[in-house]
Scaffold this motif. Structure first.
Motif, PDB file in Angstrom:
ATOM      1  N   ASP A 101     -10.110  -5.940  -8.771  1.00 55.82           N
ATOM      2  CA  ASP A 101      -9.987  -5.125  -7.256  1.00 55.82           C
ATOM      3  C   ASP A 101      -8.863  -4.033  -7.616  1.00 55.82           C
ATOM      4  N   LEU A 102      -9.257  -2.833  -7.819  1.00 57.77           N
ATOM      5  CA  LEU A 102      -8.150  -1.929  -8.272  1.00 57.77           C
ATOM      6  C   LEU A 102      -7.610  -1.338  -7.188  1.00 57.77           C
ATOM      7  N   GLY A 103      -6.502  -0.311  -7.664  1.00 58.70           N
ATOM      8  CA  GLY A 103      -5.605   0.693  -6.510  1.00 58.70           C
ATOM      9  C   GLY A 103      -4.601  -0.148  -6.051  1.00 58.70           C
ATOM     10  N   VAL A 104      -3.801   0.563  -5.013  1.00 62.98           N
ATOM     11  CA  VAL A 104      -2.626  -0.024  -4.417  1.00 62.98           C
ATOM     12  C   VAL A 104      -3.168  -1.269  -3.528  1.00 62.98           C
ATOM     13  N   SER A 105      -2.664  -2.169  -3.115  1.00 60.90           N
ATOM     14  CA  SER A 105      -3.029  -3.185  -2.029  1.00 60.90           C
ATOM     15  C   SER A 105      -2.504  -2.803  -0.692  1.00 60.90           C
ATOM     16  N   SER A 106      -3.140  -3.441   0.182  1.00 64.53           N
ATOM     17  CA  SER A 106      -2.534  -3.146   1.537  1.00 64.53           C
ATOM     18  C   SER A 106      -1.061  -3.649   1.756  1.00 64.53           C
ATOM     19  N   HIS A 107      -0.668  -4.775   1.307  1.00 65.00           N
ATOM     20  CA  HIS A 107       0.756  -5.228   1.536  1.00 65.00           C
ATOM     21  C   HIS A 107       1.620  -4.126   0.687  1.00 65.00           C
ATOM     22  N   GLN A 108       1.280  -3.630  -0.472  1.00 60.93           N
ATOM     23  CA  GLN A 108       2.232  -2.699  -1.192  1.00 60.93           C
ATOM     24  C   GLN A 108       2.306  -1.464  -0.112  1.00 60.93           C
ATOM     25  N   ALA A 203       0.308  15.073   1.590  1.00 61.06           N
ATOM     26  CA  ALA A 203       0.862  14.483   0.421  1.00 61.06           C
ATOM     27  C   ALA A 203      -0.139  13.387  -0.065  1.00 61.06           C
ATOM     28  N   LYS A 204      -1.308  12.801   0.493  1.00 63.79           N
ATOM     29  CA  LYS A 204      -2.038  11.903  -0.012  1.00 63.79           C
ATOM     30  C   LYS A 204      -2.502  11.881  -1.564  1.00 63.79           C
ATOM     31  N   ARG A 205      -2.816  13.074  -2.040  1.00 61.44           N
ATOM     32  CA  ARG A 205      -3.205  13.274  -3.302  1.00 61.44           C
ATOM     33  C   ARG A 205      -2.063  13.005  -4.290  1.00 61.44           C
ATOM     34  N   THR A 206      -1.095  13.937  -4.050  1.00 61.66           N
ATOM     35  CA  THR A 206       0.025  13.643  -4.828  1.00 61.66           C
ATOM     36  C   THR A 206       0.797  12.524  -4.932  1.00 61.66           C
ATOM     37  N   PHE A 207       0.764  11.690  -3.925  1.00 60.19           N
ATOM     38  CA  PHE A 207       1.164  10.309  -3.927  1.00 60.19           C
ATOM     39  C   PHE A 207       0.467   9.539  -4.687  1.00 60.19           C
ATOM     40  N   GLN A 208      -0.939   9.718  -4.638  1.00 63.89           N
ATOM     41  CA  GLN A 208      -1.815   8.950  -5.420  1.00 63.89           C
ATOM     42  C   GLN A 208      -1.760   9.206  -7.114  1.00 63.89           C
ATOM     43  N   ALA A 209      -1.631  10.472  -7.351  1.00 66.05           N
ATOM     44  CA  ALA A 209      -1.260  10.776  -8.612  1.00 66.05           C
ATOM     45  C   ALA A 209      -0.044  10.336  -9.142  1.00 66.05           C
ATOM     46  N   LEU A 210       1.062  10.281  -8.463  1.00 73.15           N
ATOM     47  CA  LEU A 210       2.243   9.697  -9.030  1.00 73.15           C
ATOM     48  C   LEU A 210       2.056   8.214  -9.193  1.00 73.15           C
ATOM     49  N   ARG A 211       1.426   7.574  -8.416  1.00 68.26           N
ATOM     50  CA  ARG A 211       1.526   5.964  -8.482  1.00 68.26           C
ATOM     51  C   ARG A 211       0.473   5.771  -9.617  1.00 68.26           C
ATOM     52  N   ILE A 212      -0.496   6.337  -9.879  1.00 65.84           N
ATOM     53  CA  ILE A 212      -1.308   6.152 -11.029  1.00 65.84           C
ATOM     54  C   ILE A 212      -0.586   6.574 -12.504  1.00 65.84           C
ATOM     55  N   ALA A 213       0.213   7.495 -12.292  1.00 64.31           N
ATOM     56  CA  ALA A 213       1.189   7.941 -13.475  1.00 64.31           C
ATOM     57  C   ALA A 213       2.186   6.831 -13.826  1.00 64.31           C
ATOM     58  N   VAL A 214       2.720   6.573 -12.636  1.00 65.94           N
ATOM     59  CA  VAL A 214       4.061   5.471 -12.810  1.00 65.94           C
ATOM     60  C   VAL A 214       3.258   3.887 -13.501  1.00 65.94           C
ATOM     61  N   VAL A 238     -18.851  -9.286 -15.000  1.00 65.64           N
ATOM     62  CA  VAL A 238     -17.689  -8.449 -14.802  1.00 65.64           C
ATOM     63  C   VAL A 238     -18.019  -7.608 -13.576  1.00 65.64           C
ATOM     64  N   CYS A 239     -17.000  -7.728 -12.730  1.00 71.23           N
ATOM     65  CA  CYS A 239     -17.133  -6.887 -11.388  1.00 71.23           C
ATOM     66  C   CYS A 239     -15.981  -6.047 -10.995  1.00 71.23           C
ATOM     67  N   VAL A 240     -16.222  -4.738 -10.939  1.00 70.18           N
ATOM     68  CA  VAL A 240     -15.212  -3.933 -10.648  1.00 70.18           C
ATOM     69  C   VAL A 240     -15.207  -3.317  -9.210  1.00 70.18           C
ATOM     70  N   ILE A 241     -14.203  -3.339  -8.316  1.00 74.33           N
ATOM     71  CA  ILE A 241     -14.078  -2.775  -7.326  1.00 74.33           C
ATOM     72  C   ILE A 241     -12.986  -1.635  -7.312  1.00 74.33           C
ATOM     73  N   SER A 242     -13.555  -0.134  -7.178  1.00 79.31           N
ATOM     74  CA  SER A 242     -12.593   0.868  -7.348  1.00 79.31           C
ATOM     75  C   SER A 242     -12.623   1.696  -5.854  1.00 79.31           C
ATOM     76  N   PHE A 243     -11.394   2.311  -5.987  1.00 84.98           N
ATOM     77  CA  PHE A 243     -11.104   3.247  -4.685  1.00 84.98           C
ATOM     78  C   PHE A 243     -10.916   4.705  -5.077  1.00 84.98           C
ATOM     79  N   HIS A 244     -11.331   5.073  -6.505  1.00 82.85           N
ATOM     80  CA  HIS A 244     -10.969   6.299  -6.872  1.00 82.85           C
ATOM     81  C   HIS A 244     -12.045   6.782  -7.776  1.00 82.85           C
ATOM     82  N   SER A 245     -12.280   7.973  -7.947  1.00 79.66           N
ATOM     83  CA  SER A 245     -13.407   8.512  -8.497  1.00 79.66           C
ATOM     84  C   SER A 245     -13.048   8.315 -10.090  1.00 79.66           C
ATOM     85  N   LEU A 246     -12.042   8.532 -10.360  1.00 80.91           N
ATOM     86  CA  LEU A 246     -11.684   8.383 -11.935  1.00 80.91           C
ATOM     87  C   LEU A 246     -11.726   6.869 -12.445  1.00 80.91           C
ATOM     88  N   GLU A 247     -11.088   5.770 -11.489  1.00 84.25           N
ATOM     89  CA  GLU A 247     -11.332   4.665 -11.802  1.00 84.25           C
ATOM     90  C   GLU A 247     -13.090   4.265 -12.115  1.00 84.25           C
TER      91      GLU A 247
END
Length: 311
Positions: A101-108, A203-214, A238-247
């Motif tokens: 279950d990919l990506g940043v979580s709600s609590h983060q 800022a949404k896409r830039t923050f996403q990019a930085l998070r992926i890189a970090v 195997v099941c994958v939930i993604s929230f981004h086109s690259l994932e």
């Protein structure tokens, strides 16, 4: 800290994982434990869930939430790209199912001090695992303009990547960038006014990019997906939930590659590659959340689910 959240596409995950009583399952992104709770209910009596998370806060919260299930859950502080190492350390060989279950979580996102959110001023951190050495502050202040442009363009799919990179470099020549608030203001100045009035937060896409890189998310996910297939027993899923086109693209590409039985060039009279089909893809197209789910959980709106079965 409240880590409870609504698990995304829960019914679909349960259907595609095809939970077996007494089975062994891996939740590679334990988070709030919402998916794991439902898996545990279906594997009893017996069975085991390996819950992996690189965020120690999430692990601790999951322990408290799932304590009544005792030894049915094993908690592992690690990154899912070390999946085979985790199995070896636990003396396990095969799993009946693996969930990402990919990506940043709600609590983060809700923990403003973690630096994931462009809506709250905080240190530029963005590490899912606080023990990792590289922060967003390091990337923003150390990368060249070309490196920042490439990173923001590729990982954020941001059309204004070059301007944003240039504005970041110009700003930091006067003073280092330490906070999310500073970065948001820089991005707002870089993105033309007309573009700021349309679409998501500038800022949404830039923050996403930085998070992926970090967190090196894409490389680690690709490696983890191959390892997940390796540890599945025949018939395991195997099941994958993604929230981004690259994932989603990585999941699609890996599933497609491992579902082929021959990769020889067309026209050869006989197969010489000796490749065996490893997966049967169960989702020709990604499964999307239902309108009913989106009413309850708007954060699921960009979710896509793909699933495959080990041959």
């Amino acid at each position: 800290m409240n880590f409870h959240h609504v698990p995304v596409m829960l019914d679909e995950v349960m259907t595609y994982l095809d939970i077996k009583q007494g089975g062994t399952y891996v939740d590679c992104t334990l988070g709030g434990g919402g998916h794991t709770i439902e898996i545990i209910k279906k594997i009893q009596p017996g069975g085991l869930v390996i819950g992996i998370d690189q965020d120690p806060n999430a692990l601790e919260a999951a322990r408290k939430r799932l304590h009544s299930y005792g030894k049915r859950v094993v908690y592992v502080h690690s990154n899912y790209y070390r999946l085979k190492d985790v199995f070896a350390q636990l003396n396990l060989r095969e799993a009946d199912g693996v969930l990402f279950d990919l990506g940043v979580s709600s609590h983060q996102l809700d923990e403003g001090e973690r630096g994931f959110s462009y809506m709250q001023d905080a240190p530029l951190d963005m590490r899912m695992n606080p023990e990792d050495p590289v922060t967003a502050e390091h990337i923003v202040n150390q990368k060249t303009e070309d490196e920042l442009n490439g990173l923001i363009r590729e990982y954020g799919e941001e059309k204004w990547a070059r301007r944003i990179a240039r504005f970041i470099v110009d700003y930091r020549e006067k003073s280092p960038i330490h906070t999310t608030g500073e970065l948001v203001e820089i991005i707002k100045k870089a993105v033309p006014a007309g573009a700021r009035r349309e679409g998501p937060h500038p800022a949404k896409r830039t923050f996403q990019a930085l998070r992926i890189a970090v967190n090196d998310e894409l490389n680690r996910f690709r490696k983890a997906l191959y390892e997940a297939v390796d540890i599945l027993r025949p018939g395991g899923r195997v099941c994958v939930i993604s929230f981004h086109s690259l994932e989603d693209r990585i999941a699609k590409e890996v599933f497609r590659e491992l579902s082929k039985s021959c990769i020889c060039p067309p026209g050869l009279p006989i197969c010489t590659c000796n490749k065996k089909q490893e997966l049967k893809v169960l989702t020709g197209k990604p499964v999307l959340p239902t309108p009913e789910e989106l009413k309850v959980n708007p954060r699921a709106r960009s979710a896509k689910l793909r699933a495959a079965e080990k041959c």
